[in-house]
Design an enzyme around this catalytic site. Structure first.
Site, mmCIF file in Angstrom:
data_model
loop_
_atom_site.group_PDB
_atom_site.id
_atom_site.type_symbol
_atom_site.label_atom_id
_atom_site.label_comp_id
_atom_site.label_asym_id
_atom_site.label_seq_id
_atom_site.Cartn_x
_atom_site.Cartn_y
_atom_site.Cartn_z
ATOM 1 N N LEU A 99 29.028 -7.738 27.726
ATOM 2 C CA LEU A 99 29.618 -9.040 27.422
ATOM 3 C C LEU A 99 29.806 -9.095 25.916
ATOM 4 O O LEU A 99 28.927 -8.640 25.177
ATOM 5 C CB LEU A 99 28.697 -10.174 27.878
ATOM 6 C CG LEU A 99 28.487 -10.338 29.388
ATOM 7 C CD1 LEU A 99 27.431 -11.398 29.657
ATOM 8 C CD2 LEU A 99 29.793 -10.700 30.086
ATOM 9 N N ASP A 100 30.922 -9.661 25.459
ATOM 10 C CA ASP A 100 31.122 -9.683 24.018
ATOM 11 C C ASP A 100 30.156 -10.654 23.341
ATOM 12 O O ASP A 100 29.450 -11.425 23.991
ATOM 13 C CB ASP A 100 32.587 -9.957 23.657
ATOM 14 C CG ASP A 100 33.055 -11.348 24.023
ATOM 15 O OD1 ASP A 100 32.354 -12.310 23.697
ATOM 16 O OD2 ASP A 100 34.144 -11.468 24.618
ATOM 17 N N TYR A 101 30.128 -10.608 22.045
ATOM 18 C CA TYR A 101 29.138 -11.314 21.233
ATOM 19 C C TYR A 101 29.065 -12.806 21.549
ATOM 20 O O TYR A 101 27.983 -13.390 21.636
ATOM 21 C CB TYR A 101 29.483 -11.096 19.759
ATOM 22 C CG TYR A 101 28.543 -11.724 18.757
ATOM 23 C CD1 TYR A 101 27.207 -11.331 18.679
ATOM 24 C CD2 TYR A 101 29.013 -12.690 17.873
ATOM 25 C CE1 TYR A 101 26.356 -11.893 17.739
ATOM 26 C CE2 TYR A 101 28.171 -13.260 16.925
ATOM 27 C CZ TYR A 101 26.833 -12.854 16.866
ATOM 28 O OH TYR A 101 25.998 -13.423 15.943
#
Length: 278
Positions: free
Chosen positions: A142-144
């Protein structure tokens, strides 16, 4: 006498690389049949089960000459071994070939990197598993800024299948976006949007709620491309303000709190295995 001749005064000897040393060791140690066991387990599966990555990544370890079985460098992918009786080393380090499998679900908070460390000093998922003795790796990422369900395991084969395009495991997201949502947004997303790295589309799109200037939508897709949900929604004129992954295949986030880690329940694991033909 030629300067390329090793006896020439101008010749510089080159120190053998690690790959050269592996190749010489393999030649000197005899054929792979010395360690092959017909009734054994494929070597790449043994490595994946030990938590060294996906089966494909473990195949690369083998073909690069970095794996030894009973002191013999093995390069052939068809090699079968008995992990109970044979010593397996990767880069000279003995591996534990039969770790207890663990399957965990983490509700990743926003502003956390999906990695076990971050060179920029940002929070990473390592802080949520620091008390676990196993060597874990995340299934996809999952991105930041994205929150929600992230699976962690030491089962390399399961991880590989869950992220492989062949199995098309769907992921479900709830996105808070800037509204209003265009009437044709769902149709465009299902038909496919041309992005900088190719056409992408969603499996389903649903408007959950709408207020002036803001909307809540549900997106289901199986693509694992970088920031794919954010890019698709921005392309149809609804930039994402908050994004949460609520499902990974049959596994649901439900009421799990941010930062909470839990073991998958037996029926969840069975459904997950079934989804990828294991």
């Amino acid at each position: 006498m030629s300067t390329s001749d090793p006896r020439s005064p101008g010749h510089r000897s080159r120190r053998p690389s690690r790959r050269d040393r592996h190749q010489r060791a393999a030649q000197a140690s005899g054929p792979v049949s010395d360690v092959h066991r017909e009734d054994g387990v494929r070597l790449q599966k043994v490595l994946a089960d030990a938590g060294l990555g996906s089966r494909r990544a473990c195949e690369t370890l083998i073909t690069e000459g970095r794996v030894e079985v009973d002191g013999v460098v093995v390069r052939e992918l068809g090699t079968r071994v008995d992990p109970e009786t044979q010593a397996v080393h990767v880069d000279t380090m003995r591996i534990t070939t039969s770790p207890e499998k663990v399957y965990l679900a983490l509700n990743k908070p926003a502003k956390v990197v999906t990695a076990m460390s971050d060179p920029e000093g940002r929070r990473s998922i390592a802080e949520f598993v620091r008390d676990r003795p196993e060597r874990l790796f995340h299934v996809g990422r999952l991105d930041y800024d994205t929150e929600g369900l992230l699976l962690l395991t030491n089962d390399g084969e399961l991880s590989n299948r869950l992220t492989h395009p062949r199995y098309e495991v769907p992921k479900t997201y709830l996105a808070q976006v800037r509204g209003p949502v265009p009437r044709d947004a769902g149709a465009r997303l299902r038909d496919g949007i041309e992005l900088e790295d190719g056409i992408a589309h969603v499996d389903s799109f649903r408007l959950i709620d709408s207020t002036p200037g803001r909307a809540l939508v549900e997106v289901v897709l199986h693509s694992g491309r970088n920031r794919i949900v954010r890019r698709l929604l921005e392309a149809v004129g609804t930039p994402v303000e908050r994004l949460v992954r609520t499902h990974f295949g049959p596994i649901a986030l439900a009421e799990q709190r941010p930062g909470k880690l839990r073991a998958l329940r037996p029926h969840e694991l069975a459904d997950l295995m079934k989804a990828v033909d294991l």
